[in-house]
Design a protein around this motif. Structure first.
Motif, PDB file in Angstrom:
ATOM      1  N   SER A  55      29.356  -8.769  28.873  1.00  0.00           N
ATOM      2  CA  SER A  55      30.144  -9.021  30.028  1.00  0.00           C
ATOM      3  C   SER A  55      30.583  -7.147  30.430  1.00  0.00           C
ATOM      4  N   PHE A  56      30.944  -6.705  29.615  1.00  0.00           N
ATOM      5  CA  PHE A  56      31.342  -5.291  29.638  1.00  0.00           C
ATOM      6  C   PHE A  56      29.924  -4.259  30.167  1.00  0.00           C
ATOM      7  N   GLY A  57      28.772  -4.813  29.598  1.00  0.00           N
ATOM      8  CA  GLY A  57      27.448  -4.138  29.974  1.00  0.00           C
ATOM      9  C   GLY A  57      27.178  -4.485  31.436  1.00  0.00           C
ATOM     10  N   SER A  60      29.399  -2.678  33.784  1.00  0.00           N
ATOM     11  CA  SER A  60      29.130  -1.440  33.649  1.00  0.00           C
ATOM     12  C   SER A  60      28.055  -1.101  34.743  1.00  0.00           C
ATOM     13  N   ALA A  61      26.833  -1.833  34.784  1.00  0.00           N
ATOM     14  CA  ALA A  61      25.906  -1.596  35.475  1.00  0.00           C
ATOM     15  C   ALA A  61      26.117  -2.001  37.008  1.00  0.00           C
ATOM     16  N   SER A  62      26.821  -3.180  37.118  1.00  0.00           N
ATOM     17  CA  SER A  62      27.194  -3.733  38.356  1.00  0.00           C
ATOM     18  C   SER A  62      28.119  -2.530  39.184  1.00  0.00           C
ATOM     19  N   GLY A 212      27.760  -1.454  24.719  1.00  0.00           N
ATOM     20  CA  GLY A 212      26.891  -1.955  25.763  1.00  0.00           C
ATOM     21  C   GLY A 212      27.038  -1.324  27.033  1.00  0.00           C
ATOM     22  N   PHE A 213      28.561  -1.082  27.151  1.00  0.00           N
ATOM     23  CA  PHE A 213      28.736  -0.288  28.685  1.00  0.00           C
ATOM     24  C   PHE A 213      28.002   1.014  29.076  1.00  0.00           C
ATOM     25  N   ILE A 214      28.017   1.828  27.678  1.00  0.00           N
ATOM     26  CA  ILE A 214      27.331   2.996  28.009  1.00  0.00           C
ATOM     27  C   ILE A 214      25.842   2.966  28.349  1.00  0.00           C
ATOM     28  N   GLY A 215      25.336   1.990  27.563  1.00  0.00           N
ATOM     29  CA  GLY A 215      23.969   1.674  27.569  1.00  0.00           C
ATOM     30  C   GLY A 215      23.507   1.099  29.132  1.00  0.00           C
ATOM     31  N   ALA A 216      24.137   0.206  29.466  1.00  0.00           N
ATOM     32  CA  ALA A 216      23.916  -0.365  30.778  1.00  0.00           C
ATOM     33  C   ALA A 216      24.267   0.614  31.952  1.00  0.00           C
ATOM     34  N   ARG A 217      25.114   1.715  31.729  1.00  0.00           N
ATOM     35  CA  ARG A 217      25.283   2.687  32.758  1.00  0.00           C
ATOM     36  C   ARG A 217      24.172   3.630  32.697  1.00  0.00           C
ATOM     37  N   LEU A 218      23.299   3.983  31.597  1.00  0.00           N
ATOM     38  CA  LEU A 218      22.447   4.793  31.630  1.00  0.00           C
ATOM     39  C   LEU A 218      21.240   4.014  32.288  1.00  0.00           C
ATOM     40  N   GLY A 219      21.030   2.682  31.740  1.00  0.00           N
ATOM     41  CA  GLY A 219      19.957   2.016  32.311  1.00  0.00           C
ATOM     42  C   GLY A 219      19.893   1.622  34.000  1.00  0.00           C
TER      43      GLY A 219
END
Length: 259
Positions: A55-57, A60-62, A212-219
């Protein structure tokens, strides 16, 4: 339960990789869920904890897509509401209905998604009209896929993406951005029911959420940068990987007996 520092660090790294891939093509749970099970977490707690960290990931992306202007929330309120309701109903239904039949259908759906992205043009023609009205799309896609995510979940991001492209006539980048908003919505709805049941392992889930938050932001940054060329192959790879994994789990004994 107590986990060693090394295991916790490994799970954070796994969550970061999963968040990166999930922001671009979906399927991050294919990476994190087996890792949680391998760490000795019970299946029910693993599902709930995975939903907590993912959910955090997806948030972050959203958030990145919204702030960048790729998604306008005021235009998505109806799909968001339908997705939330659908996911909540799915999370409630899974506690009363055996998901065996639906589990046997999922690999077929994932293979079909792979085939769609592999053999069709995923770039709609200019000024091409959507195949569904906004209300119909919100009800059938938001509500239907949301229900599926709350009920089971594998491949939700890929299903949302193909619906945005095939039915909504979105570009691949726009479809990916809008998918993450609805994915986050369905995650939160299902997570609420898992929390009420007392299933998530909070310390572990919140720790993995950092990665997950960091990875999703980079993605998400890659998607809006030069991500067009990466999204299509990643969706195909993740969809096929999930299909193979599920087929193996369902027919493992039969396959082993053939060799």
């Amino acid at each position: 339960m107590e986990l060693s520092f090394e295991i916790m660090a490994l799970l954070i790294a796994v969550a970061a990789v999963a968040g990166f891939i999930d922001a671009m093509a979906g399927g991050g749970g294919l990476i994190t869920l087996p890792a949680l099970l391998a760490a000795g977490i019970t299946p029910a707690q693993a599902l709930a904890t995975n939903k907590l960290q993912s959910s955090f990931g997806s948030f972050s992306a959203s958030l990145y897509f919204i702030r960048s202007g790729a998604v306008k929330l005021q235009e998505m309120w109806l799909p968001i509401v339908c997705t939330f309701i659908g996911s909540a109903l799915g999370a409630e239904a899974v506690q009363h209905i055996k998901p065996d039949v639906l589990m046997s259908i999922i690999p077929i759906v994932l293979i079909a998604i792979s085939g769609y992205f592999l053999f069709s043009s995923v770039t709609p023609k200019p000024n091409e009209k959507p195949k569904l009205s906004e209300a119909a799309f919100a009800f059938f896609v938001g509500g239907g896929v949301g229900f599926y995510d709350g009920f089971l979940g594998p491949g939700t991001g890929s299903i949302f993406a193909v619906c945005f492209v095939a039915l909504g006539r979105y570009s691949l980048v726009a479809a990916t951005a809008h998918t993450k908003v609805l994915n986050f919505t369905s995650n939160i709805a299902a997570l609420t029911f898992f929390i009420l049941a007392g299933l998530p392992i909070w310390e572990l889930g919140l720790t993995m959420a950092i990665g997950g938050f960091i990875g999703a932001r980079l993605g998400a940054r890659v998607v809006l940068g030069n991500g067009q060329k990466w999204i299509k192959p990643l969706v195909i790879i993740m969809s096929m990987s999930m299909a193979i994994k599920l087929l193996w789990e369902q027919h493992q004994q039969l396959l082993l007996s053939m060799f």
